[in-house]
Design an enzyme around this catalytic site. Structure first.
Site, PDB file in Angstrom:
ATOM      1  N   SER A 286       0.852  -1.189   0.000  1.00 47.06           N
ATOM      2  CA  SER A 286       0.000   0.000   0.000  1.00 47.06           C
ATOM      3  C   SER A 286       0.884   1.232   0.000  1.00 47.06           C
ATOM      4  O   SER A 286       1.985   1.217   0.576  1.00 47.06           O
ATOM      5  CB  SER A 286      -0.899   0.024   1.241  1.00 47.06           C
ATOM      6  OG  SER A 286      -1.561   1.272   1.359  1.00 47.06           O
TER       7      SER A 286
ATOM      8  N   TYR B  25      -1.097  -0.543  10.546  1.00 48.48           N
ATOM      9  CA  TYR B  25      -1.288  -0.824   9.126  1.00 48.48           C
ATOM     10  C   TYR B  25      -0.171  -0.215   8.285  1.00 48.48           C
ATOM     11  O   TYR B  25       0.401  -0.873   7.410  1.00 48.48           O
ATOM     12  CB  TYR B  25      -2.650  -0.301   8.662  1.00 48.48           C
ATOM     13  CG  TYR B  25      -2.968  -0.657   7.231  1.00 48.48           C
ATOM     14  CD1 TYR B  25      -3.328  -1.965   6.890  1.00 48.48           C
ATOM     15  CD2 TYR B  25      -2.903   0.292   6.221  1.00 48.48           C
ATOM     16  CE1 TYR B  25      -3.614  -2.306   5.579  1.00 48.48           C
ATOM     17  CE2 TYR B  25      -3.176  -0.032   4.906  1.00 48.48           C
ATOM     18  CZ  TYR B  25      -3.534  -1.343   4.588  1.00 48.48           C
ATOM     19  OH  TYR B  25      -3.801  -1.676   3.279  1.00 48.48           O
TER      20      TYR B  25
END
Length: 226
Positions: A128, A151
């Site tokens: 990501s 994350y």
């Protein structure tokens, strides 16, 4: 025939990746924690495989069901339960790292014997832009607005382990993809991209030839430079 395993393939990005690779002629094994939720993948023509990336026994059993393997797409991931500093604990950090990072290592290590028998082994790790410091520190980007620590840290680790795996396995093509801000369950379907757009980089990297890039990080527009 190219045989591909996709983790977390029962919905969203994983399911769309399965659809597109089946359309491209791959035989796809769709890994998921609960195959009872695999109706959509089965309808596409995928072979369902029970696979929990946090459970080594589950991974080992899944490997026994694969006749061969050419492409591994490490797609499974979680957002986690911590979104700032006040709610951050070592437990919430571990939960995300256990799935998003250790899950990739467990699965990749387990499939290496199969991939080494392939004439053209490929690994794609779904990372990501939230793991890319340049984006995190640039005001106005989608990533800059994300406060979550677990994350972001996990996806930074995914990018780094991709580079290191590529260096250690020069005969493989190993790359990381950035789906971008895509409408999925992660963001309450608030992302501005479709799942097809969000899988452009993953699919392109899964389809690369033996002379293609390795150790790189790509989004749907191409390589993300340092």
């Amino acid at each position: 025939m190219t045989t591909t395993l996709i983790t977390g393939a029962n919905k969203s990005l994983g399911l769309e990746t399965a659809r597109r690779l089946i359309e491209a002629g791959h035989t796809v094994y769709a890994g998921m924690r609960d195959t009872a939720n695999g109706g959509a993948a089965r309808a596409l023509g995928a072979h369902l495989v029970q696979l929990d990336v946090t459970d080594q026994a589950s991974i080992d059993t899944a490997m026994d069901s694969l006749p061969a393997l050419d492409v591994l797409v490490n797609n499974a991931g979680i957002l986690g339960a911590s979104f700032g500093v006040d709610d951050l604990t070592t437990d919430t950090m571990f939960d995300v790292l256990n799935t998003n990072v250790l899950g990739i290592v467990r699965t990749t290590q387990a499939v290496l014997p199969l991939l080494r028998r392939s004439g053209h082994p490929v690994i794609v790790n779904v990372a990501s832009g939230v793991g890319w410091p340049k984006y995190l520190t640039t005001g106005g980007t989608d990533e800059h607005a994300v406060p979550a620590i677990p994350y972001a840290a996990s996806k930074a680790a995914v990018i780094t382990l991709t580079v290191q795996y590529a260096k250690n396995l020069p005969g493989f093509r190993i790359n990381a993809s950035d789906p971008g801000y895509t409408a999925t369950d992660f963001n309450g379907h608030g992302g501005r991209q479709t799942v097809t757009e969000g899988t452009d980089a993953t699919v392109a990297l899964a389809l690369i030839g033996p002379e293609g890039p390795t150790g790189e990080f790509h989004n749907r527009h191409g390589r993300i430079n340092y």
